[in-house]
Design a protein around this motif. Structure first.
Motif, PDB file in Angstrom:
ATOM      1  N   GLN A 106      -2.633  -3.928  -4.520  1.00 51.06           N
ATOM      2  CA  GLN A 106      -4.000  -3.405  -4.425  1.00 51.06           C
ATOM      3  C   GLN A 106      -4.904  -4.286  -5.293  1.00 51.06           C
ATOM      4  N   ASN A 140      -8.157  -4.527  -5.492  1.00 49.14           N
ATOM      5  CA  ASN A 140      -9.360  -3.868  -5.990  1.00 49.14           C
ATOM      6  C   ASN A 140     -10.585  -4.776  -5.965  1.00 49.14           C
ATOM      7  N   PRO A 167      -3.492  -6.184   1.611  1.00 51.48           N
ATOM      8  CA  PRO A 167      -4.332  -5.273   2.407  1.00 51.48           C
ATOM      9  C   PRO A 167      -5.088  -5.941   3.559  1.00 51.48           C
ATOM     10  N   SER A 172      -0.796  -0.564   1.623  1.00 49.48           N
ATOM     11  CA  SER A 172      -1.568  -1.461   0.777  1.00 49.48           C
ATOM     12  C   SER A 172      -3.043  -1.297   1.089  1.00 49.48           C
ATOM     13  N   ASN A 183      -7.017  -2.110  -0.192  1.00 47.70           N
ATOM     14  CA  ASN A 183      -7.795  -3.007  -1.039  1.00 47.70           C
ATOM     15  C   ASN A 183      -8.402  -2.257  -2.218  1.00 47.70           C
ATOM     16  N   SER A 194      -3.185   2.804  -2.779  1.00 49.98           N
ATOM     17  CA  SER A 194      -1.958   2.217  -2.269  1.00 49.98           C
ATOM     18  C   SER A 194      -0.793   3.117  -2.649  1.00 49.98           C
TER      19      SER A 194
END
Length: 541
Positions: free
Chosen positions: A231, A233, A270, A463, A465, A469
């Motif tokens: 992830q 982020n 992701p 997954s 972003n 997740s």
């Protein structure tokens, strides 16, 4: 009449309260429709009222609209972050009102039956009408099966382990019939037979009892594989200017390395994780710098594969697909896609098939093409993304089959089951729920993934972003999950599964049963010409 609307509001409140992500409240769905049915029965019995059919539609519409809006309010939130509030409000009315209108139509048809037939036959017809609406709403160009009733138990999955036989439509049928049995029992409380009480109680208890036993005794076959879920982020709005594609790639590889083992077989990144400031042409992607960097990353993992979202294109000499657009003397299709990269020269691509109406495809093609530019700012394209017609499985060199499910597609149980029927041994959901902000939308999307695990008895590696997740086992338990708006990576040993569940084999047969019920009851309505031959079973309530 005011009391009828109060009853409609009570139904809406119960439906919302029972809906994910509120935990363990799902059994409220068993009684949520009873107040609305009482209101409709009062409308039928009120001899002073005119245009009763319209009043039934409006009363049911109040329940449906408030329930829909309260549960998927995040649709407005996501659009308002990039558009003026009044435009966002108008666009949001489409998902808010469209589903509600179809729900209300089911009750309007129920009223037509109720005028001519007994309560029992009319309630049977309503079951078919409702499931027909749900099936339509997952099948047409404006598909949005988010509010399918069977999804309501995603937060109490211990009670619906039998979805491996029926899928979510079995849940819809179960919820509706319990409501209708209880309502029938209430309206006939002075004359209700013992058998009706036994059937009603059994219909509640037996599926729950079986499910708890199945949940308690279910054991996964040991067939381990090591995976990593990442992830990164990355703000989806800042992604188009705040961070370069190479910086994003470096973040993904750094997080992957932080938890990876030497025997990790899948790194799952992701939706749209691999992107470029220019086109990523699938035909020449092996020459791209991002591809070479991924190969270098995989050198430390002998059996490693990267399963990632990617923004890609394909060029054609002629317009080979309806979505291909002219550019520089050629035609091009843009894809929201997934790619599997290993240390061989083989590249596997999958093109997202279940596209978000408006954002990723223009509903009903050329008929509504004039509204396409309105959605361009919301991460979409004016001509719509290209897609493929059916799912395809990614195979690692070791023979492991993975289902690359992209975001919105994870809401379709039958579509995910098609991956498994083709040989997928686990499900990889790659998504970007950050568009919705910190709302219940991201939580609902996560919870729905549990249903896919139960229907297919496959591990789910999710997954996201900037969403949540997670890894989910074959019983639907969330084993690990990340927190909102944080960088994270999860390492997990999963068990691959090759067993095919009954639902995977037969698909949405429960939905087809609902369609058949709707057809038979509508046919009976059309064939009944003399309304006086049978008096409706109307009772004061």
């Amino acid at each position: 009449m005011k009391n009828n609307y109060l009853l409609a509001l009570l139904s809406a409140f119960l439906l919302w309260l029972a809906w994910p992500p509120i935990p363990y409240s799902s059994p409220l769905l068993f009684i949520a429709f009873i107040p609305l049915l009482l209101a409709i029965e009062r409308i039928i019995n009120d001899n002073k009222l005119e245009k009763k059919g319209r009043k039934v539609y409006l009363t049911a519409g109040v329940t449906a609209l408030i329930w829909n809006t309260a549960s998927i309010y995040w649709v407005y939130n996501s659009i308002a972050s990039i558009m003026p509030w009044y435009i966002a409000f108008l666009i949001s009315l489409i998902p808010f009102c469209l589903g509600a209108s179809l729900m209300a139509l089911a009750f309007r048809l129920y009223y037509q039956l109720r005028k001519k037939y007994s309560l029992a036959w009319s309630l049977l017809g309503l079951t078919g009408f409702w499931i027909t609406y749900e099936y339509l709403h997952q099948s047409w160009d404006l598909a949005f099966p988010w509010m399918t009733l069977g999804n309501g138990f995603a937060n109490f999955h211990q009670l619906i382990q039998w979805y491996e036989y029926t899928g979510v439509y079995g849940g819809s049928f179960w919820i509706l019939t319990i409501n209708f049995l209880l309502f029938y029992w209430y309206t006939h409380r002075k004359s209700a037979k013992l058998w009706l009480k036994i059937v009603t109680i059994s219909w509640v208890i037996l599926p729950i009892g079986y499910s708890i036993l199945r949940y308690t005794n279910y054991e996964e076959a040991v067939n381990p594989a090591q995976i990593v879920v990442v992830q990164p982020n990355i703000d989806p709005y800042g992604k188009f200017g705040g961070i370069s594609p190479n910086e994003q790639l470096q973040t993904l590889m750094r997080l992957s390395k932080s938890v990876a083992k030497s025997n990790t077989e899948f790194f799952i990144w992701p939706e749209t994780a691999i992107s470029s400031s220019s086109y990523i042409d699938e035909e020449v992607y092996r020459d791209a710098d991002s591809y070479k960097q991924v190969l270098t990353f995989l050198e430390d993992y002998k059996n490693g594969n990267v399963l990632s979202g990617i923004e890609s294109v394909r060029f054609y000499k002629d317009q080979e697909t309806p979505t291909a657009r002219p550019i520089e003397g050629r035609y091009v299709d843009a894809f929201n896609a997934a790619v599997l990269i290993d240390d061989s020269s083989i590249l596997q691509f999958y093109h997202k098939s279940k596209l978000v109406p408006g954002v990723e495809q223009t509903p009903f093609g050329s008929a509504l093409s004039f509204i396409a530019p309105l959605f361009k700012a919301f991460g979409g394209t004016t001509g719509g993304y290209g897609k493929q017609s059916e799912p395809s499985v990614f195979y690692a060199r070791s023979g492991i089959g993975a289902a690359p499910v992209i975001c919105y597609e994870s809401i379709w149980g039958n579509y995910v089951a098609d991956y498994v029927a083709q040989g997928a041994q686990f499900i990889a959901i790659i998504t970007n729920d950050g568009w919705w902000g910190n709302t219940s939308g991201k939580d609902q999307h996560l919870q729905y993934a549990r249903l896919r695990a139960i229907e297919t008895r496959r591990w789910v590696a999710r997954s996201a972003n900037t969403g949540i997740s997670a890894t989910i086992n074959q019983r639907g338990d969330i084993i690990q999950q990340t927190t909102w708006w944080n960088e994270a990576a999860l390492a997990q040993e999963i068990n691959l599964n090759e067993h095919i569940t009954p639902y995977t084999k037969v698909g949405d047969i429960t939905a087809f049963a609902g369609l058949f019920i709707a057809f038979i009851t509508l046919l009976s309505l059309l064939l009944k010409r003399n309304t006086d031959t049978q008096k409706p079973d109307i009772k004061k309530v």
